[in-house]
Design a protein around this motif. Sequence first.
Motif, PDB file in Angstrom:
ATOM      1  N   ALA A 133      42.755  53.254  39.988  1.00  0.00           N
ATOM      2  CA  ALA A 133      41.874  52.830  38.909  1.00  0.00           C
ATOM      3  C   ALA A 133      40.412  52.785  39.343  1.00  0.00           C
ATOM      4  N   GLY A 134      40.138  53.081  40.597  1.00  0.00           N
ATOM      5  CA  GLY A 134      38.758  53.117  41.055  1.00  0.00           C
ATOM      6  C   GLY A 134      38.256  51.808  41.614  1.00  0.00           C
ATOM      7  N   GLY A 135      39.122  50.801  41.702  1.00  0.00           N
ATOM      8  CA  GLY A 135      38.715  49.522  42.242  1.00  0.00           C
ATOM      9  C   GLY A 135      38.952  49.470  43.733  1.00  0.00           C
ATOM     10  N   PRO A 136      38.515  48.395  44.342  1.00  0.00           N
ATOM     11  CA  PRO A 136      38.737  48.254  45.772  1.00  0.00           C
ATOM     12  C   PRO A 136      40.197  47.987  46.067  1.00  0.00           C
ATOM     13  N   PRO A 137      40.606  48.166  47.290  1.00  0.00           N
ATOM     14  CA  PRO A 137      41.987  47.899  47.645  1.00  0.00           C
ATOM     15  C   PRO A 137      42.298  46.425  47.505  1.00  0.00           C
ATOM     16  N   ASN A 138      43.569  46.102  47.433  1.00  0.00           N
ATOM     17  CA  ASN A 138      43.953  44.699  47.428  1.00  0.00           C
ATOM     18  C   ASN A 138      43.464  44.065  48.710  1.00  0.00           C
ATOM     19  N   SER A 139      42.958  42.867  48.594  1.00  0.00           N
ATOM     20  CA  SER A 139      42.427  42.185  49.768  1.00  0.00           C
ATOM     21  C   SER A 139      43.553  41.633  50.608  1.00  0.00           C
ATOM     22  N   SER A 140      43.504  41.898  51.883  1.00  0.00           N
ATOM     23  CA  SER A 140      44.501  41.317  52.774  1.00  0.00           C
ATOM     24  C   SER A 140      43.974  40.055  53.430  1.00  0.00           C
ATOM     25  N   GLY A 141      42.693  39.763  53.259  1.00  0.00           N
ATOM     26  CA  GLY A 141      42.117  38.544  53.806  1.00  0.00           C
ATOM     27  C   GLY A 141      42.369  37.397  52.860  1.00  0.00           C
ATOM     28  N   SER A 142      41.846  36.225  53.207  1.00  0.00           N
ATOM     29  CA  SER A 142      42.130  35.076  52.374  1.00  0.00           C
ATOM     30  C   SER A 142      40.987  34.716  51.433  1.00  0.00           C
ATOM     31  N   CYS A 143      39.943  35.504  51.378  1.00  0.00           N
ATOM     32  CA  CYS A 143      38.887  35.357  50.374  1.00  0.00           C
ATOM     33  C   CYS A 143      39.078  36.485  49.366  1.00  0.00           C
ATOM     34  N   PHE A 144      40.202  36.511  48.710  1.00  0.00           N
ATOM     35  CA  PHE A 144      40.626  37.652  47.910  1.00  0.00           C
ATOM     36  C   PHE A 144      39.566  38.148  46.930  1.00  0.00           C
ATOM     37  N   ILE A 145      39.126  37.302  46.033  1.00  0.00           N
ATOM     38  CA  ILE A 145      38.194  37.726  44.987  1.00  0.00           C
ATOM     39  C   ILE A 145      36.850  38.083  45.599  1.00  0.00           C
ATOM     40  N   ASN A 205      42.161  45.315  39.544  1.00  0.00           N
ATOM     41  CA  ASN A 205      42.260  46.626  40.179  1.00  0.00           C
ATOM     42  C   ASN A 205      42.963  47.657  39.306  1.00  0.00           C
ATOM     43  N   GLN A 206      43.717  47.219  38.315  1.00  0.00           N
ATOM     44  CA  GLN A 206      44.381  48.139  37.394  1.00  0.00           C
ATOM     45  C   GLN A 206      43.446  48.613  36.271  1.00  0.00           C
ATOM     46  N   GLU A 207      42.325  47.955  36.133  1.00  0.00           N
ATOM     47  CA  GLU A 207      41.360  48.313  35.085  1.00  0.00           C
ATOM     48  C   GLU A 207      40.582  49.558  35.498  1.00  0.00           C
ATOM     49  N   GLN A 208      40.295  50.405  34.536  1.00  0.00           N
ATOM     50  CA  GLN A 208      39.522  51.613  34.827  1.00  0.00           C
ATOM     51  C   GLN A 208      38.101  51.285  35.275  1.00  0.00           C
ATOM     52  N   ASN A 209      37.585  50.159  34.815  1.00  0.00           N
ATOM     53  CA  ASN A 209      36.220  49.754  35.162  1.00  0.00           C
ATOM     54  C   ASN A 209      36.218  48.629  36.194  1.00  0.00           C
ATOM     55  N   ALA A 210      37.175  48.663  37.127  1.00  0.00           N
ATOM     56  CA  ALA A 210      37.313  47.586  38.116  1.00  0.00           C
ATOM     57  C   ALA A 210      36.018  47.343  38.882  1.00  0.00           C
ATOM     58  N   LYS A 211      35.351  48.396  39.307  1.00  0.00           N
ATOM     59  CA  LYS A 211      34.115  48.209  40.075  1.00  0.00           C
ATOM     60  C   LYS A 211      33.053  47.494  39.244  1.00  0.00           C
ATOM     61  N   GLU A 212      32.975  47.811  37.972  1.00  0.00           N
ATOM     62  CA  GLU A 212      32.020  47.141  37.083  1.00  0.00           C
ATOM     63  C   GLU A 212      32.403  45.669  36.902  1.00  0.00           C
ATOM     64  N   ILE A 213      33.689  45.381  36.788  1.00  0.00           N
ATOM     65  CA  ILE A 213      34.145  43.994  36.673  1.00  0.00           C
ATOM     66  C   ILE A 213      33.737  43.218  37.922  1.00  0.00           C
ATOM     67  N   TYR A 214      33.976  43.804  39.085  1.00  0.00           N
ATOM     68  CA  TYR A 214      33.586  43.124  40.331  1.00  0.00           C
ATOM     69  C   TYR A 214      32.068  42.945  40.424  1.00  0.00           C
ATOM     70  N   LYS A 215      31.322  43.928  39.986  1.00  0.00           N
ATOM     71  CA  LYS A 215      29.862  43.798  39.981  1.00  0.00           C
ATOM     72  C   LYS A 215      29.446  42.619  39.103  1.00  0.00           C
ATOM     73  N   ASN A 216      30.090  42.483  37.944  1.00  0.00           N
ATOM     74  CA  ASN A 216      29.789  41.361  37.052  1.00  0.00           C
ATOM     75  C   ASN A 216      30.193  40.027  37.672  1.00  0.00           C
ATOM     76  N   ILE A 217      31.306  40.014  38.403  1.00  0.00           N
ATOM     77  CA  ILE A 217      31.722  38.787  39.080  1.00  0.00           C
ATOM     78  C   ILE A 217      30.651  38.368  40.078  1.00  0.00           C
ATOM     79  N   TRP A 218      30.109  39.331  40.825  1.00  0.00           N
ATOM     80  CA  TRP A 218      29.037  38.998  41.771  1.00  0.00           C
ATOM     81  C   TRP A 218      27.821  38.459  41.032  1.00  0.00           C
TER      82      TRP A 218
END
Length: 117
Positions: A5-17, A68-81
């Motif tokens: 979906a173009g998002g980052p990989p699942n986080s394996s660390g403990s600061c997931f989001i 991560n399943q969203e097509q605009n995952a990177k944009e969602i993460y950018k908005n979260i930041w």
Amino acid sequence: MDNDAGGPPNSSGSCFITTATLTALGKDDNCIELNMFRKFRDTYLKENSADEIQKYYRIAPAICDVINQEQNAKEIYKNIWERHLSACYHMIKIGEFDEAYLLYKKMVSDLFDDKFI
């Protein structure tokens, strides 16, 4: 490696989001922002909210999986930041730990409600 979906990989660390967000922004796993959030977790949060950390470990991976399943995952993460994490980061930098914690907790709650209700 990014998912389909173009998002980052699942986080394996403990600061997931936080890790997923900063990965989407092109930051590496050893960036100053992640290190500051980890220090905040390992000091303030462990001393003041250990039960909240365990709750976070249960729900944050699921939140990231949905994003991560969203097509605009990177944009969602950018908005979260932009909407949440940058303010938390600033609060941590200036030592306003209670405020940073409340902002982060609200972000997780809002993301959970948005993705699962």
